[in-house]
Design a protein around this motif. Structure first.
Motif, short mmCIF file in Angstrom:
data_model
loop_
_atom_site.label_atom_id
_atom_site.label_comp_id
_atom_site.label_asym_id
_atom_site.label_seq_id
_atom_site.Cartn_x
_atom_site.Cartn_y
_atom_site.Cartn_z
N LEU A 138 93.98 8.18 -18.16
CA LEU A 138 92.57 8.18 -18.02
C LEU A 138 92.06 8.39 -19.70
CD1 LEU A 138 93.28 8.68 -15.32
CD2 LEU A 138 91.20 10.17 -15.04
N VAL A 139 91.42 7.29 -20.09
CA VAL A 139 90.85 7.54 -21.50
C VAL A 139 89.32 7.66 -21.42
CG1 VAL A 139 90.51 5.93 -23.52
CG2 VAL A 139 92.56 5.72 -22.10
N ASN A 140 88.91 8.89 -21.50
CA ASN A 140 87.68 9.05 -21.57
C ASN A 140 86.70 9.40 -22.87
OD1 ASN A 140 85.25 10.12 -20.59
ND2 ASN A 140 85.90 12.61 -20.47
N ILE A 141 86.37 8.11 -23.14
CA ILE A 141 85.67 7.95 -24.59
C ILE A 141 84.03 8.56 -24.31
CG2 ILE A 141 84.84 6.25 -26.23
CD1 ILE A 141 87.71 6.63 -25.90
N ASN A 142 83.60 8.77 -22.94
CA ASN A 142 82.33 9.11 -22.73
C ASN A 142 81.20 8.21 -23.72
OD1 ASN A 142 81.65 11.36 -25.20
ND2 ASN A 142 83.81 11.86 -24.24
N ASP A 143 80.31 8.92 -24.71
CA ASP A 143 79.63 8.13 -25.40
C ASP A 143 79.75 8.21 -26.93
OD1 ASP A 143 78.66 10.56 -26.25
OD2 ASP A 143 76.35 10.35 -25.02
N ALA A 144 80.99 8.65 -27.06
CA ALA A 144 81.56 8.95 -28.59
C ALA A 144 81.66 7.04 -29.21
CB ALA A 144 82.89 9.42 -28.72
N SER A 145 81.46 7.29 -30.25
CA SER A 145 81.69 5.82 -31.31
C SER A 145 82.96 6.13 -31.77
CB SER A 145 80.59 5.45 -31.92
OG SER A 145 80.08 6.45 -32.87
N ASN A 146 83.88 5.04 -31.92
CA ASN A 146 85.05 5.28 -32.70
C ASN A 146 84.76 5.58 -34.29
OD1 ASN A 146 87.61 4.88 -33.82
ND2 ASN A 146 87.67 2.71 -33.88
N LYS A 147 85.53 6.71 -34.73
CA LYS A 147 85.09 7.24 -35.88
C LYS A 147 86.47 7.33 -36.56
CE LYS A 147 80.76 7.63 -36.20
NZ LYS A 147 80.25 7.01 -35.04
N GLY A 148 87.43 6.28 -36.33
CA GLY A 148 88.84 6.12 -37.14
C GLY A 148 89.90 6.59 -35.83
N PHE A 420 86.41 2.65 -45.09
CA PHE A 420 86.37 1.38 -45.44
C PHE A 420 85.66 0.44 -44.60
CE2 PHE A 420 88.49 -2.80 -45.26
CZ PHE A 420 88.00 -3.63 -46.69
N GLU A 421 86.07 0.58 -43.27
CA GLU A 421 85.33 -0.36 -42.12
C GLU A 421 84.10 -0.06 -41.86
OE1 GLU A 421 87.60 1.13 -38.56
OE2 GLU A 421 88.63 -0.88 -38.51
N ARG A 422 83.70 1.17 -42.10
CA ARG A 422 82.13 1.56 -41.94
C ARG A 422 81.24 1.01 -43.02
NH1 ARG A 422 81.31 7.60 -42.95
NH2 ARG A 422 81.51 6.82 -45.06
N GLU A 423 81.89 1.08 -44.37
CA GLU A 423 80.94 0.29 -45.53
C GLU A 423 80.97 -1.08 -45.40
OE1 GLU A 423 79.59 2.04 -47.93
OE2 GLU A 423 80.00 3.79 -46.85
N SER A 424 81.99 -1.61 -44.75
CA SER A 424 82.02 -3.09 -44.63
C SER A 424 81.03 -3.62 -43.69
CB SER A 424 83.67 -3.59 -44.31
OG SER A 424 84.31 -3.33 -45.20
N GLU A 425 80.93 -2.86 -42.33
CA GLU A 425 80.14 -3.13 -41.55
C GLU A 425 78.63 -2.98 -41.94
OE1 GLU A 425 78.71 -1.44 -36.83
OE2 GLU A 425 80.45 -0.56 -37.85
N GLU A 426 78.51 -1.95 -42.84
CA GLU A 426 77.11 -1.62 -43.38
C GLU A 426 76.97 -3.05 -44.24
OE1 GLU A 426 74.44 0.40 -42.76
OE2 GLU A 426 75.88 1.00 -41.23
N PHE A 427 77.80 -3.37 -44.96
CA PHE A 427 77.38 -4.61 -45.83
C PHE A 427 77.03 -5.86 -45.04
CE2 PHE A 427 78.81 -8.32 -48.06
CZ PHE A 427 78.31 -8.20 -49.47
N ILE A 428 77.84 -5.91 -44.11
CA ILE A 428 77.47 -7.08 -43.18
C ILE A 428 76.52 -6.97 -42.31
CG2 ILE A 428 78.60 -8.65 -41.06
CD1 ILE A 428 81.08 -7.67 -41.71
N ARG A 429 75.87 -5.90 -41.91
CA ARG A 429 74.60 -5.54 -41.07
C ARG A 429 73.68 -5.84 -42.19
NH1 ARG A 429 74.57 -3.43 -36.30
NH2 ARG A 429 76.52 -2.50 -35.49
#
Length: 458
Positions: A138-148, A420-429
């Motif tokens: 059982l993979v319980n992510i609840n309302d967390a967002s992937n932080k790595g 690195f992913e977070r900064e890339s996403e911010e740039f794209i947004r």
């Protein structure tokens, strides 16, 4: 039974012959200064099963996951938490007299013969839980967002046959969406677009390597008169099937699943009566203003968060129709924010340092001044106030630097890759936008590069 039940907002009750463990029991009362109420009554059978559990696991401190009113009815339980930097949630619950323990992270911990758990924390003070019940994951992510930690989860799910995913999928109302421009124009929330929820499920199920989905963390109803406007943006379970790919199996929200027979039956809780409650019932009179002592406390609360002045020039609290402006920089103003909020909930927020509760309640009105390229408080305000300062207790720049350093030490490569992913996403947004074909192609490329291809199963 060896299996699980789901009920409430985000509660999983795990059985190994008897109830052993329950997660995030918000089962009675309200949340976010009375703004959120439960849409369903908890059946007596599930209440009794909760009372029989030895362990309660809590994902994070939000009141729809850590409900003290609910926990008061379960005071004999052993409360399990992820091992966070600052340990605020553990300290707060311990001070209230609960039996609380932090778990060693990323290690399987055996609770019974057939039940083991593994927890992972992140720097937003969220955590996830992996549950192995007799060889079923059982993979319980609840309302967390992937932080790595997404890759870590992938490397576990690939070794199990047909893991279950428990995760928030929604239009996006479970966040601050009550935004306005300086001229008083309301900013349409992302939730107003009502993008097909099935597309979210497809994306994240493929990412985590799961094909069975159980709705989680989306069961609330706005019940204050000053927040009930947001009910138009909440997500129904029926919305989950919109654009859902045929490769995925969506289960009802509330079920009893026997993992020995691979059979389930639906639990049909009674719907609660929809309410429209005067905010005064929760101590909020919109006509009340701040006195000089209140103003000083609010100013001290904001100014202790040193990083804010790097991004924001002023923070204004409009209370009882009167502005209370806190200047963070003396230069000409380029970016600021006004929060129109009742005195009662504001002063409770300042006292207990729980600004996220104000944001998520959506009765507070937030006006953005100047350049906020996402038309919301992220990334200039929310992380520094609600995540790092309030929950992480990192208020000065030195404290914040050490705080993030300690999370980086937990998994260095993972943390750096995530940044690195977070900064890339911010740039794209910022430069491409989110409602463009280029953004959709970027999402597809991200999924292609990050989806586990392994087919090894136990």
């Amino acid at each position: 039974m060896i299996g699980f039940e789901t009920i409430g907002n985000a509660t999983i009750i795990c059985h190994d012959g008897k109830p052993i463990l329950a997660t995030d029991p918000w089962l009675t009362g309200s949340a976010y200064f009375g703004s959120w109420g439960l849409p369903y009554t908890i059946p007596e059978e599930q209440w009794e099963n909760l009372k029989k559990c030895e362990y309660i696991w809590l994902s994070h401190g939000h009141p729809d996951h850590t409900s003290v009113e609910s926990l008061d009815k379960l005071r004999d339980k052993k409360i399990l938490l992820a091992s966070h930097i600052s340990n605020r949630l553990q300290d707060d619950l311990s001070n209230l007299g609960f039996n609380v323990s932090s778990l060693e992270e990323r290690k399987w911990i055996k609770l019974t013969k057939n039940l083991s758990i593994l927890t992972v924390s992140d720097y937003f003070q969220d955590s996830i839980l992996l549950i192995n019940i007799n060889g079923h994951l059982l993979v319980n992510i609840n309302d967390a967002s992937n932080k790595g930690w997404g890759k870590f989860v992938q490397n576990i799910t690939k070794n199990f046959k047909d893991p279950f995913l428990f995760k928030l999928f929604s239009y996006g109302d479970a966040d601050m969406i009550n935004y306005f421009l300086e001229d008083g124009t309301k900013i349409p929330p992302k939730a107003a677009l009502k993008k097909p929820v099935g597309e979210q499920i497809n994306f994240w199920s493929r990412y985590y390597g799961t094909k069975s989905i159980v709705p989680s963390s989306c069961f609330h109803r706005y019940q204050r008169k000053d927040s009930s406007w947001a009910n138009q943006f909440t997500t129904n379970v029926s919305d989950y099937t919109n654009h859902l790919a045929p490769e995925f199996k969506l289960y009802p929200a509330f079920i009893r699943y026997d993992l020995e027979t691979n059979q389930f039956e639906e639990i049909n809780p009674k719907k609660n009566i929809a309410l429209s409650i005067d905010p005064k019932e929760f101590g909020d009179n919109w006509e009340d203003s701040l006195d000089s002592s209140d103003t000083k406390k609010v100013e001290q609360y904001i100014k202790k968060i040193e990083s804010l002045k790097d991004f924001i020039d002023f923070v204004n609290f409009r209370v009882g129709g009167k502005d209370n402006t806190i200047e963070l920089r003396t230069r000409s103003f380029k970016r600021g924010v006004t929060f129109e909020v009742p005195r009662g909930s504001l002063m409770t927020t300042v006292k207990y340092e729980i600004f996220d509760d104000l944001l998520i309640g959506n009765f507070m009105k937030t006006t953005l001044h100047g350049d906020w390229h996402n038309n919301n408080l992220y990334p200039y305000f929310t992380p520094y106030v609600a995540k790092y300062a309030d929950n992480g207790r990192a208020k000065t720049k030195t404290q914040l630097k050490n705080y993030l350093k300690q999370y980086r030490k937990k998994s260095p490569v993972e943390f750096i890759y995530h940044c690195f992913e977070r900064e890339s996403e911010e740039f794209i947004r910022k430069h491409i936008g989110t409602n463009t074909k280029a953004f959709e192609w970027a999402k597809k490329f991200y999924l292609l590069m990050n989806t586990s291809k392994s087919t090894n199963k136990v």
